[in-house]
Design a protein around this motif. Structure first.
Motif, mmCIF file in Angstrom:
data_model
loop_
_atom_site.group_PDB
_atom_site.id
_atom_site.type_symbol
_atom_site.label_atom_id
_atom_site.label_comp_id
_atom_site.label_asym_id
_atom_site.label_seq_id
_atom_site.Cartn_x
_atom_site.Cartn_y
_atom_site.Cartn_z
ATOM 1 N N LEU A 174 0.856 -1.186 0.000
ATOM 2 C CA LEU A 174 0.000 0.000 0.000
ATOM 3 C C LEU A 174 0.891 1.235 0.000
ATOM 4 C CD1 LEU A 174 -2.528 -1.093 2.785
ATOM 5 C CD2 LEU A 174 -3.048 -0.914 0.339
ATOM 6 N N VAL A 175 0.427 2.277 -0.668
ATOM 7 C CA VAL A 175 1.121 3.563 -0.657
ATOM 8 C C VAL A 175 0.091 4.627 -0.285
ATOM 9 C CG1 VAL A 175 2.378 5.284 -2.001
ATOM 10 C CG2 VAL A 175 2.751 2.852 -2.446
ATOM 11 N N VAL A 176 0.375 5.386 0.749
ATOM 12 C CA VAL A 176 -0.537 6.454 1.169
ATOM 13 C C VAL A 176 0.250 7.753 1.289
ATOM 14 C CG1 VAL A 176 -2.139 7.289 2.916
ATOM 15 C CG2 VAL A 176 -2.054 4.853 2.388
ATOM 16 N N THR A 177 -0.186 8.769 0.560
ATOM 17 C CA THR A 177 0.425 10.093 0.594
ATOM 18 C C THR A 177 -0.681 11.138 0.695
ATOM 19 O OG1 THR A 177 0.460 10.058 -1.834
ATOM 20 C CG2 THR A 177 2.504 9.465 -0.714
ATOM 21 N N SER A 178 -0.297 12.379 0.864
ATOM 22 C CA SER A 178 -1.299 13.446 0.947
ATOM 23 C C SER A 178 -0.759 14.720 0.307
ATOM 24 C CB SER A 178 -1.691 13.720 2.404
ATOM 25 O OG SER A 178 -0.605 14.311 3.109
ATOM 26 N N GLY A 179 -1.661 15.659 0.084
ATOM 27 C CA GLY A 179 -1.279 16.939 -0.511
ATOM 28 C C GLY A 179 -2.259 18.027 -0.120
ATOM 29 N N ILE A 180 -1.819 19.266 -0.229
ATOM 30 C CA ILE A 180 -2.664 20.421 0.083
ATOM 31 C C ILE A 180 -3.057 21.093 -1.223
ATOM 32 C CG2 ILE A 180 -2.881 22.604 1.324
ATOM 33 C CD1 ILE A 180 -2.493 20.212 3.145
ATOM 34 N N GLY A 181 -4.347 21.077 -1.528
ATOM 35 C CA GLY A 181 -4.830 21.679 -2.756
ATOM 36 C C GLY A 181 -5.041 23.176 -2.623
#
Length: 250
Positions: A143-150
């Motif tokens: 599994l790969v989990v990342t995040s970002g701020i739009g």
């Protein structure tokens, strides 16, 4: 006998690829073959390889050092007969695949990343209604989990497409996640910390390799839920990727 004899011309062939009804018929022919027959020798070697694999891993096969395709091959015996038959004939082949989905999570402390209302859309998800297509079993090995701020966090494809994804903030890392497929719990309340790859230069960002690969069956709901102790930035997106292998037309 001709088709199966041709199959075992190569000693590296996997016996699990042979449908059981065809294999039963082949065993009778095998007994009549000379002991020095190449087909007979290769068949015996295939059986020995399968026995060794079973002794080493039993029903739970470790993932360390194996590719997704190799993991899939070890579990071919678990597939429906018609898929095994198509793999044996070359109609189907094993291919790498990554399922993915992006969801706005800002301001929320609990969210299901894939949802029934999802339609395939480049950049948002490649899974319809959080279910796999018919006859497309998927073996998830990581599994790969990342995040970002739009810019807005409004879940629009325009905002998602312009957002960069990288390591999660602590508001998410300190949370938990669970994975359920077809009402069967595969991962329960595991710490999101496993996706914290800070100072790990040898793996891709947010990557977590499963100790034991998980089957995701076709036409069953995939529920990946994230819970956090505090809400993340209101414009936060989270991206989940399921790394593994499936079958496709050859």
């Amino acid at each position: 006998m001709g088709n199966l004899a041709g199959f075992f011309e190569n000693e590296n062939k996997n016996i699990d690829l042979i449908p059981s009804e065809e294999l039963n018929g082949f065993l009778g022919d095998l007994a009549a073959m000379p002991r020095n027959s190449r087909v007979r020798t290769n068949f015996v070697r295939s059986v020995q390889k399968n026995a060794t694999a079973a002794r080493q891993g039993g029903k739970v096969v470790p993932t360390h050092g194996l590719t997704a395709k190799a993991e899939f091959e070890k579990r071919i015996s678990m597939l429906p007969e018609h898929i095994k038959k198509d793999l044996a004939s070359g109609t189907l082949q094993i291919v790498d695949q990554e399922l993915y989905a992006v969801r706005a999570i800002g301001g929320q402390q609990q969210v299901e990343i894939l949802q029934n209302s999802d339609d395939k859309e480049v950049g948002r998800t490649n899974v319809n209604a959080r279910k796999l297509e018919k006859d497309a079993p998927f073996l998830c090995t990581a599994l790969v989990v990342t995040s970002g701020i739009g810019a807005t966090g409004d879940n629009s494809i325009g905002d998602i497409g312009a957002t960069g994804f990288s390591r999660m903030p602590y508001a998410l890392i300190n949370g938990e996640f669970s994975l359920e497929v077809g009402k069967k719990s595969l991962i329960s309340d595991m710490a999101m910390e496993v996706f914290n790859t800070k100072n790990m230069s040898n793996v891709r960002e947010g990557y977590y390799k499963l100790e034991n690969p998980k089957w995701i069956e076709p036409q069953t709901e995939i529920i990946f839920e994230v819970k956090t102790p505090v809400a993340a930035d209101p414009k936060t997106y989270i991206k989940v990727q399921f790394v593994g292998a499936t079958v496709a037309k050859a």
